[in-house]
Design an enzyme around this catalytic site. Structure first.
Site, PDB file in Angstrom:
ATOM      1  N   ALA A  65      37.623  54.620  68.888  1.00  0.00           N
ATOM      2  CA  ALA A  65      37.346  53.248  68.470  1.00  0.00           C
ATOM      3  C   ALA A  65      37.293  53.214  66.948  1.00  0.00           C
ATOM      4  CB  ALA A  65      36.032  52.789  69.074  1.00  0.00           C
ATOM      5  N   GLY A 110      37.210  56.783  72.097  1.00  0.00           N
ATOM      6  CA  GLY A 110      37.869  55.721  72.869  1.00  0.00           C
ATOM      7  C   GLY A 110      39.310  56.055  73.208  1.00  0.00           C
ATOM      8  N   GLU A 113      39.032  58.145  76.185  1.00  0.00           N
ATOM      9  CA  GLU A 113      38.598  57.249  77.270  1.00  0.00           C
ATOM     10  C   GLU A 113      39.756  56.364  77.752  1.00  0.00           C
ATOM     11  OE1 GLU A 113      35.305  56.220  74.645  1.00  0.00           O
ATOM     12  OE2 GLU A 113      33.975  56.352  76.375  1.00  0.00           O
ATOM     13  N   GLU A 133      31.583  61.081  69.793  1.00  0.00           N
ATOM     14  CA  GLU A 133      30.633  60.001  69.495  1.00  0.00           C
ATOM     15  C   GLU A 133      29.249  60.519  69.140  1.00  0.00           C
ATOM     16  OE1 GLU A 133      32.858  59.954  71.934  1.00  0.00           O
ATOM     17  OE2 GLU A 133      33.653  57.933  72.243  1.00  0.00           O
TER      18      GLU A 133
HETATM   19  N1  CAA Z   1      38.269  54.785  63.115  1.00  0.00           N
HETATM   20  C1  CAA Z   1      38.710  54.320  61.936  1.00  0.00           C
HETATM   21  N2  CAA Z   1      39.515  55.020  61.110  1.00  0.00           N
HETATM   22  C2  CAA Z   1      39.884  56.245  61.506  1.00  0.00           C
HETATM   23  C3  CAA Z   1      39.460  56.807  62.708  1.00  0.00           C
HETATM   24  C4  CAA Z   1      38.616  56.022  63.542  1.00  0.00           C
HETATM   25  N3  CAA Z   1      38.181  56.435  64.749  1.00  0.00           N
HETATM   26  N4  CAA Z   1      39.968  58.054  62.819  1.00  0.00           N
HETATM   27  C5  CAA Z   1      40.703  58.268  61.706  1.00  0.00           C
HETATM   28  N5  CAA Z   1      40.650  57.182  60.903  1.00  0.00           N
HETATM   29  C6  CAA Z   1      41.312  56.993  59.622  1.00  0.00           C
HETATM   30  C7  CAA Z   1      40.621  57.766  58.505  1.00  0.00           C
HETATM   31  O1  CAA Z   1      39.508  57.062  58.025  1.00  0.00           O
HETATM   32  C8  CAA Z   1      41.735  57.924  57.513  1.00  0.00           C
HETATM   33  O2  CAA Z   1      41.872  56.718  56.824  1.00  0.00           O
HETATM   34  P1  CAA Z   1      42.095  56.766  55.192  1.00  0.00           P
HETATM   35  O3  CAA Z   1      43.432  57.445  55.015  1.00  0.00           O
HETATM   36  O4  CAA Z   1      42.106  55.330  54.789  1.00  0.00           O
HETATM   37  O5  CAA Z   1      40.960  57.567  54.626  1.00  0.00           O
HETATM   38  C9  CAA Z   1      42.974  58.057  58.395  1.00  0.00           C
HETATM   39  O6  CAA Z   1      42.620  57.532  59.684  1.00  0.00           O
HETATM   40  C10 CAA Z   1      43.411  59.499  58.578  1.00  0.00           C
HETATM   41  O7  CAA Z   1      42.284  60.218  59.052  1.00  0.00           O
HETATM   42  P2  CAA Z   1      41.749  61.581  58.343  1.00  0.00           P
HETATM   43  O8  CAA Z   1      42.056  61.583  56.894  1.00  0.00           O
HETATM   44  O9  CAA Z   1      40.319  61.735  58.740  1.00  0.00           O
HETATM   45  O10 CAA Z   1      42.686  62.641  59.077  1.00  0.00           O
HETATM   46  P3  CAA Z   1      42.368  64.179  59.377  1.00  0.00           P
HETATM   47  O11 CAA Z   1      43.639  64.738  59.887  1.00  0.00           O
HETATM   48  O12 CAA Z   1      41.689  64.817  58.231  1.00  0.00           O
HETATM   49  O13 CAA Z   1      41.283  64.131  60.572  1.00  0.00           O
HETATM   50  C11 CAA Z   1      40.392  63.405  62.713  1.00  0.00           C
HETATM   51  C12 CAA Z   1      41.653  63.630  61.841  1.00  0.00           C
HETATM   52  C13 CAA Z   1      39.753  64.743  63.058  1.00  0.00           C
HETATM   53  C14 CAA Z   1      40.860  62.694  63.966  1.00  0.00           C
HETATM   54  C15 CAA Z   1      39.390  62.507  61.926  1.00  0.00           C
HETATM   55  O14 CAA Z   1      40.081  61.381  61.426  1.00  0.00           O
HETATM   56  C16 CAA Z   1      38.242  62.033  62.751  1.00  0.00           C
HETATM   57  O15 CAA Z   1      37.320  62.779  63.018  1.00  0.00           O
HETATM   58  N6  CAA Z   1      38.295  60.739  63.187  1.00  0.00           N
HETATM   59  C17 CAA Z   1      37.202  60.137  63.931  1.00  0.00           C
HETATM   60  C18 CAA Z   1      37.154  60.618  65.360  1.00  0.00           C
HETATM   61  C19 CAA Z   1      35.991  59.997  66.084  1.00  0.00           C
HETATM   62  O16 CAA Z   1      34.824  60.193  65.725  1.00  0.00           O
HETATM   63  N7  CAA Z   1      36.281  59.215  67.159  1.00  0.00           N
HETATM   64  C20 CAA Z   1      35.277  58.533  67.928  1.00  0.00           C
HETATM   65  C21 CAA Z   1      35.132  57.132  67.444  1.00  0.00           C
HETATM   66  S1  CAA Z   1      33.763  56.280  68.178  1.00  0.00           S
HETATM   67  C22 CAA Z   1      34.322  55.759  69.691  1.00  0.00           C
HETATM   68  O17 CAA Z   1      35.444  56.016  70.079  1.00  0.00           O
HETATM   69  C23 CAA Z   1      33.317  54.970  70.469  1.00  0.00           C
HETATM   70  C24 CAA Z   1      33.680  54.691  71.888  1.00  0.00           C
HETATM   71  O18 CAA Z   1      33.319  55.420  72.783  1.00  0.00           O
HETATM   72  C25 CAA Z   1      34.432  53.502  72.249  1.00  0.00           C
END
Ligand code: CAA
Length: 259
Positions: A65, A110, A113, A133
């Protein structure tokens, strides 16, 4: 069909739905969920769509998400929202035709999911799965605490949910999170090959079989067996049942019409 956050392509009965927010690794915001719900309703009602493939493309499935959208939300905002993710995921899960998730790269939060509401998951060998999460101070809120334990068992699901750790495609296969792992360059070939097989099957038998499994999982065994028997009996009212059995007896391939 034109959407802002997803691409749609329909060919030979197979609809391919591709998440399209590459700048944020296909993070799922409300717009994505609203468009997913709309496209799922459209596909469900369109007889020319026989099988659906959901993917994020070659690099990433979805990194979860959209954290940017969630960061400033209050408990009241979350509790009183229309739950667009829930609506979209319900529509995909209950789609009366097979749904295959073709997963390359990250399928997190998400995104993971979303893959759980598909009937079948095919992973590229570069896929990584996780429910991170917990590291954000929340829990998987789009079905992860409910669908994942039903798929892989509560012990393994809790390990993923409590740790937030990622697992690779081989481990996902070992624990039953995905059906199949293929080399990354074969992902779409394999997904389409599987989809083509389902296009050739009887559409009514497929939808009843999917309903028997999905509804049965929500019932106790006795009720599920009764529901299965109703679905089984109803299929004897279809032309496809006559055709399928006649084709077997005449030693020829069946030509199903979906009625
Ligand atoms: N939401 C918003 N933006 C996201 C994102 C997310 N879930 N995941 C990645 N991005 C964005 C980053 O902010 C980044 O944007 P910028 O270039 O503007 O800084 C871009 O995508 C590229 O990401 P990274 O630079 O972080 O890429 P990376 O290769 O270094 O890392 C990753 C990849 C490990 C997937 C890392 O991006 C990450 O940990 N993302 C979040 C994963 C996460 O926590 N997901 C759970 C979300 S909560 C949820 O899903 C709730 C639910 O149950 C519904």
């Amino acid at each position: 069909m034109t959407y802002e956050t997803i691409l749609v392509d329909i060919e030979d009965g197979i609809a391919i739905l591709t998440l399209n927010r590459p700048a944020v690794l296909n993070a799922l915001n409300d717009q994505v969920f609203i468009e997913l719900a709309d496209v799922a309703s459209t596909f469900a009602a369109d007889p020319s769509v026989r099988v659906v493939i959901i993917t994020g493309g070659e690099k990433v499935f979805a990194a979860g998400a959209d954290i940017g959208q969630m960061a400033s939300a209050s408990a009241v905002d979350v509790a009183t929202s229309d739950k667009p993710s829930h609506q979209a995921f319900q529509l995909i899960e209950n789609m009366p035709k097979p749904v295959i998730a073709a997963i390359a790269g990250y399928a997190l939060g998400g995104g993971c999911e979303l893959s759980l509401v598909a009937d079948i998951r095919i992973a590229a060998d570069n896929a990584q799965f996780g429910l991170p999460e917990i590291k954000l101070g929340i829990l998987p809120g789009a079905g992860g605490t409910q669908r994942l334990p039903r798929l892989i068992g509560s012990g393994r699901a809790k390990e993923l949910i409590f740790s937030g750790d990622f697992i690779n495609a081989e481990e996902a296969l070992r624990i039953g999170l995905v059906n199949k792992v293929v080399p990354a360059d074969q992902l779409f070939i394999e997904a389409k090959k599987m989809a083509k097989k389902y296009v050739d099957r009887g559409a009514v038998a497929l939808l009843m079989a999917k309903s028997a499994v999905n509804e049965g999982l929500r019932m106790d065994l006795e009720a599920g067996l009764q529901y299965e028997h109703k679905c089984f009996s109803l299929l004897f009212a279809t032309e496809d049942q006559k055709e399928g059995m006649m084709a077997f007896l005449e030693k020829r391939p069946a030509n199903f019409q979906g009625r």
